[in-house]
Design an enzyme around this catalytic site. Structure first.
Site, PDB file in Angstrom:
ATOM      1  N   SER A  46       0.804  -1.273   0.048  1.00 23.65           N
ATOM      2  CA  SER A  46       0.020   0.126   0.010  1.00 23.65           C
ATOM      3  C   SER A  46       0.813   1.374  -0.057  1.00 23.65           C
ATOM      4  O   SER A  46       0.190   2.442   0.339  1.00 23.65           O
ATOM      5  CB  SER A  46      -0.982  -0.112   1.366  1.00 23.65           C
ATOM      6  OG  SER A  46      -0.124  -0.095   2.459  1.00 23.65           O
ATOM      7  N   ASN A 132      -1.182  -2.357  13.205  1.00 26.67           N
ATOM      8  CA  ASN A 132      -2.511  -2.376  13.341  1.00 26.67           C
ATOM      9  C   ASN A 132      -2.860  -1.276  14.242  1.00 26.67           C
ATOM     10  O   ASN A 132      -3.896  -0.425  13.616  1.00 26.67           O
ATOM     11  CB  ASN A 132      -3.250  -3.558  13.941  1.00 26.67           C
ATOM     12  CG  ASN A 132      -2.792  -4.955  12.852  1.00 26.67           C
ATOM     13  OD1 ASN A 132      -2.217  -4.574  11.818  1.00 26.67           O
ATOM     14  ND2 ASN A 132      -3.080  -6.171  13.474  1.00 26.67           N
ATOM     15  N   THR A 177     -41.615  23.241  -7.671  1.00 23.63           N
ATOM     16  CA  THR A 177     -42.134  21.896  -6.959  1.00 23.63           C
ATOM     17  C   THR A 177     -42.313  21.107  -8.295  1.00 23.63           C
ATOM     18  O   THR A 177     -43.182  21.612  -9.302  1.00 23.63           O
ATOM     19  CB  THR A 177     -43.037  22.126  -6.003  1.00 23.63           C
ATOM     20  OG1 THR A 177     -44.313  22.727  -6.533  1.00 23.63           O
ATOM     21  CG2 THR A 177     -42.530  23.207  -4.810  1.00 23.63           C
ATOM     22  N   HIS A 178     -41.865  20.048  -8.192  1.00 23.34           N
ATOM     23  CA  HIS A 178     -42.315  19.087  -9.274  1.00 23.34           C
ATOM     24  C   HIS A 178     -41.731  19.604 -10.849  1.00 23.34           C
ATOM     25  O   HIS A 178     -42.303  19.486 -11.730  1.00 23.34           O
ATOM     26  CB  HIS A 178     -43.787  18.777  -9.393  1.00 23.34           C
ATOM     27  CG  HIS A 178     -44.333  18.258  -8.439  1.00 23.34           C
ATOM     28  ND1 HIS A 178     -44.036  16.935  -7.990  1.00 23.34           N
ATOM     29  CD2 HIS A 178     -44.729  18.996  -7.275  1.00 23.34           C
ATOM     30  CE1 HIS A 178     -45.013  16.902  -6.562  1.00 23.34           C
ATOM     31  NE2 HIS A 178     -45.111  18.239  -6.254  1.00 23.34           N
ATOM     32  N   SER A 299     -17.392  25.418 -27.357  1.00 22.70           N
ATOM     33  CA  SER A 299     -17.634  24.202 -28.081  1.00 22.70           C
ATOM     34  C   SER A 299     -16.794  24.012 -29.127  1.00 22.70           C
ATOM     35  O   SER A 299     -16.497  25.139 -29.588  1.00 22.70           O
ATOM     36  CB  SER A 299     -19.165  24.134 -28.716  1.00 22.70           C
ATOM     37  OG  SER A 299     -19.426  23.124 -29.805  1.00 22.70           O
ATOM     38  N   LYS A 305     -21.852  28.742 -28.461  1.00 21.93           N
ATOM     39  CA  LYS A 305     -21.797  27.984 -27.152  1.00 21.93           C
ATOM     40  C   LYS A 305     -21.014  28.722 -26.119  1.00 21.93           C
ATOM     41  O   LYS A 305     -19.757  29.178 -26.155  1.00 21.93           O
ATOM     42  CB  LYS A 305     -21.488  26.382 -27.168  1.00 21.93           C
ATOM     43  CG  LYS A 305     -22.265  25.706 -28.224  1.00 21.93           C
ATOM     44  CD  LYS A 305     -23.592  25.410 -27.425  1.00 21.93           C
ATOM     45  CE  LYS A 305     -23.612  24.082 -26.857  1.00 21.93           C
ATOM     46  NZ  LYS A 305     -25.032  23.818 -26.082  1.00 21.93           N
ATOM     47  N   ASN A 307     -20.777  26.981 -22.363  1.00 27.04           N
ATOM     48  CA  ASN A 307     -21.432  25.955 -21.985  1.00 27.04           C
ATOM     49  C   ASN A 307     -20.917  25.806 -20.202  1.00 27.04           C
ATOM     50  O   ASN A 307     -19.661  26.384 -19.981  1.00 27.04           O
ATOM     51  CB  ASN A 307     -20.818  24.624 -22.210  1.00 27.04           C
ATOM     52  CG  ASN A 307     -21.289  24.577 -23.815  1.00 27.04           C
ATOM     53  OD1 ASN A 307     -22.522  24.741 -23.824  1.00 27.04           O
ATOM     54  ND2 ASN A 307     -20.555  23.618 -24.491  1.00 27.04           N
ATOM     55  N   TYR A 339      -8.029  -7.414  13.116  1.00 26.65           N
ATOM     56  CA  TYR A 339      -7.353  -6.977  11.853  1.00 26.65           C
ATOM     57  C   TYR A 339      -7.673  -7.791  10.885  1.00 26.65           C
ATOM     58  O   TYR A 339      -7.259  -8.893  10.976  1.00 26.65           O
ATOM     59  CB  TYR A 339      -6.139  -6.240  12.081  1.00 26.65           C
ATOM     60  CG  TYR A 339      -5.651  -5.852  11.010  1.00 26.65           C
ATOM     61  CD1 TYR A 339      -5.656  -4.448  10.653  1.00 26.65           C
ATOM     62  CD2 TYR A 339      -4.790  -6.460  10.003  1.00 26.65           C
ATOM     63  CE1 TYR A 339      -5.311  -3.839   9.210  1.00 26.65           C
ATOM     64  CE2 TYR A 339      -4.295  -6.050   8.858  1.00 26.65           C
ATOM     65  CZ  TYR A 339      -4.465  -4.476   8.607  1.00 26.65           C
ATOM     66  OH  TYR A 339      -4.165  -4.129   7.329  1.00 26.65           O
ATOM     67  N   GLN A 344      -6.717  -2.173   4.298  1.00 27.45           N
ATOM     68  CA  GLN A 344      -5.818  -1.472   3.619  1.00 27.45           C
ATOM     69  C   GLN A 344      -6.732  -0.734   2.315  1.00 27.45           C
ATOM     70  O   GLN A 344      -6.201   0.323   1.948  1.00 27.45           O
ATOM     71  CB  GLN A 344      -4.906  -2.427   2.978  1.00 27.45           C
ATOM     72  CG  GLN A 344      -3.519  -1.574   2.348  1.00 27.45           C
ATOM     73  CD  GLN A 344      -2.518  -2.578   2.234  1.00 27.45           C
ATOM     74  OE1 GLN A 344      -1.840  -3.075   3.145  1.00 27.45           O
ATOM     75  NE2 GLN A 344      -2.246  -2.807   0.879  1.00 27.45           N
TER      76      GLN A 344
HETATM   77  N1  ARG Z   1      -0.426  -1.746   5.612  1.00 27.42           N
HETATM   78  C1  ARG Z   1      -1.711  -2.109   6.389  1.00 27.42           C
HETATM   79  C2  ARG Z   1      -2.841  -1.508   6.400  1.00 27.42           C
HETATM   80  O1  ARG Z   1      -2.612  -0.237   5.741  1.00 27.42           O
HETATM   81  C3  ARG Z   1      -0.977  -2.001   7.652  1.00 27.42           C
HETATM   82  C4  ARG Z   1      -1.262  -2.884   8.938  1.00 27.42           C
HETATM   83  C5  ARG Z   1      -0.900  -4.415   8.315  1.00 27.42           C
HETATM   84  N2  ARG Z   1      -0.780  -5.006   9.474  1.00 27.42           N
HETATM   85  C6  ARG Z   1      -0.543  -6.592   9.338  1.00 27.42           C
HETATM   86  N3  ARG Z   1      -0.646  -7.157  10.286  1.00 27.42           N
HETATM   87  N4  ARG Z   1      -0.301  -7.009   8.153  1.00 27.42           N
HETATM   88  O2  ARG Z   1      -3.750  -1.594   6.821  1.00 27.42           O
END
Ligand code: ARG
Length: 501
Positions: A46, A132, A177-178, A299, A305, A307, A339, A344
């Site tokens: 990530s 976590n 309205t409507h 346009s 136009k 727009n 967790y 992620q």
């Molecule tokens: N990259 C993980 C996240 O964003 C961090 C926590 C990862 N924890 C684990 N036990 N692999 O949630």
């Protein structure tokens, strides 16, 4: 991630600050297992989106470290080496020169880089902590920052709408309205209606902030730690007045992120709603407003136009905000306790919301002053309709005629006017009296749009006195919201207070 990139929520050009794989400090190989396949690392990492959490991660680590030193879980001299290392990482990050190793997330990348810089002493930092609770802390800081920094601009936008309303109190247009003309109102009233919705967005942000007051730090992986930590101290250092109550809940809880995404989706709906009104009003059919050239698009083919693309895109981008909220809800639905790595995937929707909301808000604030009402057109629309019919019925009610009877009489008068191609305001007492004797010169006087508007003095109504009162309340509330949000410490302020601790 691809969906969010397509929605305009990508972090811009793909950052190439990550360098190759570094020492694996906590992968299975570090515990004697097989090395992770590079393809799997790439798929599961990530780091790219986590970069947005880098400052929060460093600040969280500084607070955790201060707690470890205070409780003597780690020795002071080594603690200071780690602190200086973290401060250097912050400075490099701020300067844009921090190259992070290609780890599976920002937490591992920071730890690996710290180890490269200061050596194995860095290994003390992760005592009594898991990624976590670390990511839960980073995310709360991020949401808290985003929410507190948005309240001011949203409140300022409400104030801008209010002062524009004060400037447009004499311009009248039909309310619908409507999608049918209903009753005459002032442009001030229309603007105040949108201000009321955006004020609720600021209030929703305040609610989001109230959901970011408990520190997750120190619950560990899922059930706490046997080390003699001081969670309350770390919480105070991070500006959290409370601690979360249960580790198992904490590591799987993304409700605060949902709340922020919901707030963002609701704002996007409000922004869309305003955009649609402007788009309609700018058509030649309505002709109520003109857009200045610097916010309109041409346009490629039709030279005549002008727009409203900007307003269409403010409306169009709301799809991503609503989709982000849905995506996060679906990610969370059905997860077991504790967790799970699925969490992620909160990053896409959350980071999309933190970017797209301020962007749309900035465009609204830029564009609305460049939308001008055309009094001649709005008044023409009122003259051709029968929008004062209810006012005439109410004039009869004031004389003791039951509303249902008045309603019928005015309905008959409207039909007679339509058959004779006469506007309601042009009906003479003689003409009206042929429909019902109750109509006389006095009752017909309410038929001007100005009269209809100024008589609606009920609270929340369109008379200037009612609008003025509602604007005063909104302005007070907007100012109070901006003031309260400015008290939330930012991540930068946290760093300033932690760097020398
Ligand atoms: N990259 C993980 C996240 O964003 C961090 C926590 C990862 N924890 C684990 N036990 N692999 O949630």
């Amino acid at each position: 991630a691809t969906a969010h990139a397509a929605a305009g929520c990508a972090a811009g050009a793909r950052r190439s600050l990550e360098k190759g794989n570094a020492v694996s400090i906590a992968r299975t190989e570090a515990a004697g297992g097989l090395a992770l396949l590079p393809e799997v690392l790439r798929y599961t990492s990530s780091l790219e989106s986590d970069r947005a959490l880098l400052r929060e991660d460093l600040v969280g680590s500084l607070a955790h470290l201060a707690m470890l030193r205070k409780t003597r879980i780690i020795p002071e001299d080594q603690g200071l080496v780690i602190r200086n290392g973290l401060v250097e990482l912050w400075k490099a990050a701020e300067a844009g020169t921090l190259l992070l190793p290609g780890e599976e997330d920002v937490h591992m990348a920071v730890e690996a880089e710290l180890q490269r810089r200061i050596g194995d002493v860095s290994g003390l930092l992760h005592s009594a902590r898991s990624r976590n609770d670390q990511v839960a802390t980073d995310l709360r800081l991020h949401v808290r920052d985003a929410a507190s920094q948005l309240i001011g601009p949203v409140a300022a936008w409400v104030l801008e709408l209010a002062s524009r309303a004060r400037a447009e109190r004499d311009v009248l247009l039909p309310a619908y309205t409507h999608r049918q003309q209903a009753q005459p109102v002032s442009v001030a009233y229309w603007l105040a209606s949108h201000a009321a919705a955006f004020l609720r967005d600021a209030q929703t942000l305040r609610f989001v902030l109230s959901q970011c007051t408990a520190s997750p730090l120190g619950v560990g992986a899922v059930s706490g730690t046997s080390l003699p930590t001081d969670r309350a101290y770390a919480a105070t250092l991070l500006g959290f007045p409370q601690m979360t109550a249960n580790g198992m809940d904490t590591v799987g809880d993304r409700d605060f992120a949902l709340d922020f995404c919901f707030a963002g989706a609701k704002f996007a709906v409000h922004a869309s709603h305003l955009a649609t009104d402007v788009i309609d009003y700018a058509t030649s059919e309505f002709g109520f407003v003109t857009l200045s050239g610097d916010i309109s698009m041409g346009s490629s083919m039709m030279p005549q136009k002008k727009n409203p693309d900007l307003f269409e895109l403010i409306r169009g981008k709301s799809g991503a905000a609503i989709g982000g909220l849905t995506s996060l809800l679906v990610t969370l639905k059905g997860l077991p306790s504790g967790y799970n790595r699925d969490l992620q995937e909160d990053r896409g929707p959350l980071l999309c919301a933190t970017k797209s909301w301020p962007a749309a808000l900035a465009m609204l604030r830029l564009a609305l002053p460049r939308v001008t009402f055309d009094k001649a057109h709005t008044e023409r629309a009122l003259a051709s309709g029968f929008t004062q019919a209810t006012d005439l019925a109410e004039a009869l009610v004031k004389r003791g005629i039951p509303f249902r009877q008045a309603y019928k009489a005015v309905g008959a008068l409207v039909r007679k006017c339509q058959e004779s191609h006469v506007g309601l305001a042009d009906a003479t007492p003689d003409f009206a009296a042929t429909v019902d004797a109750a109509f006389d010169a006095d009752s017909l006087r309410v038929l001007t749009p100005e009269g209809a508007v100024s008589r609606k003095r009920s609270p929340g109504g369109t008379s200037w006195s009612s609008v003025d009162a509602s604007l005063n309340t909104m302005v007070d509330e907007a100012n109070a919201l901006a003031e309260s949000a400015s008290k939330t410490p930012t991540v930068a302020q946290l760093f300033a207070s932690l760097k020398d601790l």
